[in-house]
Write a protein that holds these residues in place. Structure first.
Motif, PDB file in Angstrom:
ATOM      1  N   THR A 230      80.832 -13.171  38.363  1.00 24.15           N
ATOM      2  CA  THR A 230      81.071 -11.747  38.109  1.00 24.15           C
ATOM      3  C   THR A 230      79.878 -10.921  38.552  1.00 24.15           C
ATOM      4  O   THR A 230      78.736 -11.225  38.206  1.00 24.15           O
ATOM      5  N   ASP A 231      80.177  -9.869  39.295  1.00 23.32           N
ATOM      6  CA  ASP A 231      79.107  -8.959  39.697  1.00 23.32           C
ATOM      7  C   ASP A 231      78.752  -8.083  38.493  1.00 23.32           C
ATOM      8  O   ASP A 231      79.631  -7.408  37.950  1.00 23.32           O
ATOM      9  N   PRO A 232      77.494  -8.097  38.058  1.00 23.30           N
ATOM     10  CA  PRO A 232      77.166  -7.414  36.797  1.00 23.30           C
ATOM     11  C   PRO A 232      77.335  -5.900  36.849  1.00 23.30           C
ATOM     12  O   PRO A 232      77.646  -5.277  35.849  1.00 23.30           O
ATOM     13  N   LEU A 233      77.150  -5.307  38.014  1.00 25.91           N
ATOM     14  CA  LEU A 233      77.218  -3.845  38.109  1.00 25.91           C
ATOM     15  C   LEU A 233      78.660  -3.350  38.039  1.00 25.91           C
ATOM     16  O   LEU A 233      78.972  -2.395  37.332  1.00 25.91           O
ATOM     17  N   THR A 234      79.552  -4.012  38.755  1.00 24.23           N
ATOM     18  CA  THR A 234      80.921  -3.502  38.863  1.00 24.23           C
ATOM     19  C   THR A 234      81.918  -4.281  38.005  1.00 24.23           C
ATOM     20  O   THR A 234      83.022  -3.827  37.782  1.00 24.23           O
ATOM     21  N   THR A 238      82.175 -11.861  42.222  1.00 22.19           N
ATOM     22  CA  THR A 238      81.135 -11.889  43.241  1.00 22.19           C
ATOM     23  C   THR A 238      81.764 -12.322  44.568  1.00 22.19           C
ATOM     24  O   THR A 238      82.894 -12.808  44.601  1.00 22.19           O
ATOM     25  N   ARG A 239      81.000 -12.188  45.605  1.00 26.53           N
ATOM     26  CA  ARG A 239      81.465 -12.609  46.929  1.00 26.53           C
ATOM     27  C   ARG A 239      81.857 -14.095  46.904  1.00 26.53           C
ATOM     28  O   ARG A 239      82.927 -14.479  47.361  1.00 26.53           O
ATOM     29  N   ASN A 241      82.746 -15.942  44.368  1.00 24.52           N
ATOM     30  CA  ASN A 241      83.953 -16.141  43.570  1.00 24.52           C
ATOM     31  C   ASN A 241      85.185 -15.671  44.329  1.00 24.52           C
ATOM     32  O   ASN A 241      86.212 -16.360  44.380  1.00 24.52           O
ATOM     33  N   PHE A 242      85.079 -14.473  44.944  1.00 27.69           N
ATOM     34  CA  PHE A 242      86.236 -13.950  45.676  1.00 27.69           C
ATOM     35  C   PHE A 242      86.592 -14.871  46.842  1.00 27.69           C
ATOM     36  O   PHE A 242      87.757 -15.205  47.047  1.00 27.69           O
ATOM     37  N   PHE A 243      85.586 -15.277  47.588  1.00 29.04           N
ATOM     38  CA  PHE A 243      85.851 -16.132  48.744  1.00 29.04           C
ATOM     39  C   PHE A 243      86.569 -17.409  48.316  1.00 29.04           C
ATOM     40  O   PHE A 243      87.557 -17.819  48.926  1.00 29.04           O
ATOM     41  N   SER A 244      86.066 -18.050  47.262  1.00 28.01           N
ATOM     42  CA  SER A 244      86.669 -19.348  46.916  1.00 28.01           C
ATOM     43  C   SER A 244      88.066 -19.160  46.331  1.00 28.01           C
ATOM     44  O   SER A 244      88.985 -19.899  46.678  1.00 28.01           O
ATOM     45  N   THR A 245      88.266 -18.126  45.460  1.00 22.55           N
ATOM     46  CA  THR A 245      89.614 -17.969  44.884  1.00 22.55           C
ATOM     47  C   THR A 245      90.611 -17.512  45.940  1.00 22.55           C
ATOM     48  O   THR A 245      91.760 -17.980  45.970  1.00 22.55           O
ATOM     49  N   LEU A 302      93.487 -10.108  43.729  1.00 25.36           N
ATOM     50  CA  LEU A 302      92.090 -10.548  43.562  1.00 25.36           C
ATOM     51  C   LEU A 302      91.157  -9.502  44.164  1.00 25.36           C
ATOM     52  O   LEU A 302      91.490  -8.891  45.174  1.00 25.36           O
ATOM     53  N   THR A 303      90.003  -9.316  43.504  1.00 23.36           N
ATOM     54  CA  THR A 303      89.020  -8.397  44.087  1.00 23.36           C
ATOM     55  C   THR A 303      87.634  -9.010  43.980  1.00 23.36           C
ATOM     56  O   THR A 303      87.394  -9.878  43.149  1.00 23.36           O
ATOM     57  N   GLY A 304      86.729  -8.521  44.788  1.00 21.75           N
ATOM     58  CA  GLY A 304      85.357  -8.995  44.711  1.00 21.75           C
ATOM     59  C   GLY A 304      84.449  -8.031  45.454  1.00 21.75           C
ATOM     60  O   GLY A 304      84.903  -7.211  46.252  1.00 21.75           O
ATOM     61  N   ARG A 305      83.169  -8.122  45.107  1.00 22.54           N
ATOM     62  CA  ARG A 305      82.177  -7.297  45.814  1.00 22.54           C
ATOM     63  C   ARG A 305      81.643  -8.138  46.956  1.00 22.54           C
ATOM     64  O   ARG A 305      81.019  -9.175  46.741  1.00 22.54           O
ATOM     65  N   TYR A 306      81.897  -7.669  48.165  1.00 22.45           N
ATOM     66  CA  TYR A 306      81.450  -8.417  49.342  1.00 22.45           C
ATOM     67  C   TYR A 306      79.930  -8.361  49.427  1.00 22.45           C
ATOM     68  O   TYR A 306      79.261  -9.320  49.778  1.00 22.45           O
ATOM     69  N   GLY A 307      79.385  -7.220  49.049  1.00 24.14           N
ATOM     70  CA  GLY A 307      77.932  -7.021  49.099  1.00 24.14           C
ATOM     71  C   GLY A 307      77.679  -5.531  49.218  1.00 24.14           C
ATOM     72  O   GLY A 307      78.496  -4.812  49.802  1.00 24.14           O
ATOM     73  N   GLY A 308      76.584  -5.023  48.632  1.00 21.94           N
ATOM     74  CA  GLY A 308      76.252  -3.602  48.756  1.00 21.94           C
ATOM     75  C   GLY A 308      77.410  -2.716  48.363  1.00 21.94           C
ATOM     76  O   GLY A 308      77.928  -2.816  47.254  1.00 21.94           O
TER      77      GLY A 308
END
Ligand SMILES: Nc1nc2c(ncn2[C@@H]2O[C@H](COP(=O)(O)OP(=O)(O)OP(=O)(O)O)[C@@H](O)[C@H]2O)c(=O)[nH]1
Length: 447
Positions: A230-234, A238-239, A241-245, A302-308
């Motif tokens: 889990t991305d703590p800010l949003t 996380t990237r 987690n999103f990639f693997s799921t 599914l959602t995730g923060r790719y980065g930035g």
């Protein structure tokens, strides 16, 4: 089971196992900071149980008063303290005064009975009843943690508390019906029930310590998993987690007739928000965007923060048009959800690149296509969805870093590459899609 057995030997073993179990809890208590008070109280409770059993083990060597009042006060006190440990483990309000009051009351009662052997029955009855009641009070607290804490330790703790209720309740009933199954000097137990209960006292402390430690261990593992995923800010994945799921979801295959859509979502001109209002407001903007994104999705997406300031989503819909429509809904929701800072409304917009399983079946190619398309969306002026593009466009555009922002020339070049001078078609979007999305759609065959 022998008719008679030496209670003192059994309780000596129990005292030692209880002491070692308490020591284990004290040593392991820094493992999880938030559970530390519970573990400390648990260790303290086991220490009291160890002392209680030692008083029994030394019966005959200790003064009579100590060898009777000691275990029958310290034993229940150990249970009261364990109850406090369970309260803390279960995040219930601490009740240390209740523990102190109950211990004082038990001591007063036992001291009043004194060391008269004729008072064995009421003495042991009070001890067994207090311990049964205390264990029973733990059960509802533990039940509240079902589904919130690691299932194995919670189930084991409930089973252990119930075992204590049954054992102490049975002992109290036995005493009421048959009197005390113990020799008058308290050194020998008679009958299978007494033997079984004494055995539980010997093994109980070790099982208690194991349950507490596996519970805390489970919490540590869950927190580590959450930190990694889990991305703590949003609060989004996380990237990693999103990639693997997402990869697994696509590898498993979608239900028949369903289309998967990978969205690459990039906040527009985000640097300007940071530069103008500071990074803390930038952080708030990211969290605000994430909340808007979550509200725009359906269960199972599914959602995730790719980065930035870049995010990804994997949607499953009936048709490719529905994926594009969902992307457009996200774009519109973000554009319409301003957030306030010091009386000023701050607007966010996003550029979204969409790739569907009509374009590619596997995760990596889908990601590459969505990434190219979000770049195209940037080049075309931002705040838009691009759901398809001509084959050459990405290659021609590769050299440019979209993070630098598209210049006017770049936008023109991209538009040329996209449309080749022909009017845009709307193959990837429904006819009623908003202009911005429709204008940027090209035939799916383009990829
Ligand atoms: N506040 C905050 N800013 C972040 C975070 N991660 C990345 N950023 C900022 O996001 C900005 C990204 O800037 P650019 O790559 O130039 O992209 P942009 O300004 O959004 O421009 P375009 O993507 O071209 O529309 C940089 O200023 C980063 O510092 C974060 O976690 N918090």
């Amino acid at each position: 089971m022998p008719e008679f057995f030496d209670i003192r030997t059994l309780f000596l073993a129990g005292s030692l196992t209880s002491f070692l179990s308490a020591a284990m809890l004290f040593v392991m208590r820094p493992l999880h900071r938030r559970s530390e008070p519970a573990v400390r109280w648990g260790g303290f409770g086991l220490l009291l149980s160890s002392l209680a059993m030692m008083c029994v083990a030394l019966r005959g060597l200790l003064p009579e008063f100590v060898s009777w009042v000691g275990p029958n006060t310290l034993g229940p006190a150990g249970m009261f303290v364990l109850y406090e440990a369970v309260r803390r483990l279960c995040h219930a309000r601490p009740r240390p005064l209740l523990v102190a009051g109950a211990t004082a009351a038990m001591f007063a009662f036992q001291a009043w009975l004194g060391d008269d052997p004729a008072q064995q029955a009421p003495r042991l009855l009070a001890t067994a009843s207090a311990q049964a009641l205390t264990a029973a009070l733990m059960v509802p607290l533990l039940l509240r943690r079902v589904g919130r804490d690691p299932a194995g330790p919670v189930t084991a703790a409930i089973a252990l508390a119930l075992a204590f209720v049954v054992a102490n309740g049975a002992r109290a009933l036995w005493i009421l019906v048959n009197g005390v199954s113990m020799s008058a000097d308290g050194r020998y137990a008679t009958g299978a029930l007494q033997a079984g209960i004494a055995g539980l006292f010997v093994l109980g402390p070790m099982v208690q310590a194991m349950v507490v430690m596996s519970w805390v261990n489970g919490r540590v593992a869950a927190e580590l998993r959450s930190l990694v995923s889990t991305d703590p800010l949003t609060g989004l994945g996380t990237r990693r987690n999103f990639f693997s799921t997402a990869r697994e979801a696509l590898a498993r295959g979608l239900p028949d007739g369903r289309v998967g859509g990978l969205l690459m979502i990039d906040l527009d001109d985000f640097k300007r928000i940071n530069d103008r209002h500071g990074h803390r407001v930038g952080d708030r903007a990211l969290a605000h965007f994430a909340a808007t994104l979550r509200h725009s999705l359906q269960p199972g997406d599914l959602t995730g923060r790719y980065g930035g300031e870049e995010f990804c989503a994997l949607l499953t819909r009936s048709r490719a048009e529905d994926v594009a429509r969902a992307a457009e809904a996200i774009r519109a929701a973000v554009a319409g959800a301003q957030f306030e800072h010091e009386g000023e409304d701050i607007a966010l917009t996003v550029s979204i690149g969409v790739a569907t399983t009509a374009d590619a079946q596997e995760f990596e190619p889908l990601l590459a296509i969505a990434d190219r398309r979000v770049y195209v969306a940037k080049s075309m002026g931002r705040d838009r969805v691009v759901a398809s593009e001509p084959e050459q466009a990405p290659e021609r555009r590769r050299g440019m870093d979209r993070r630098q922002g598209g210049t006017d020339e770049a936008a023109d070049e991209a538009a040329d590459a996209l449309h080749g001078g022909d009017p845009p078609t709307s193959a990837a979007l429904p006819a009623d899609a908003p202009r911005s999305a429709r204008a940027e759609s090209e035939p799916a065959a383009a990829d």
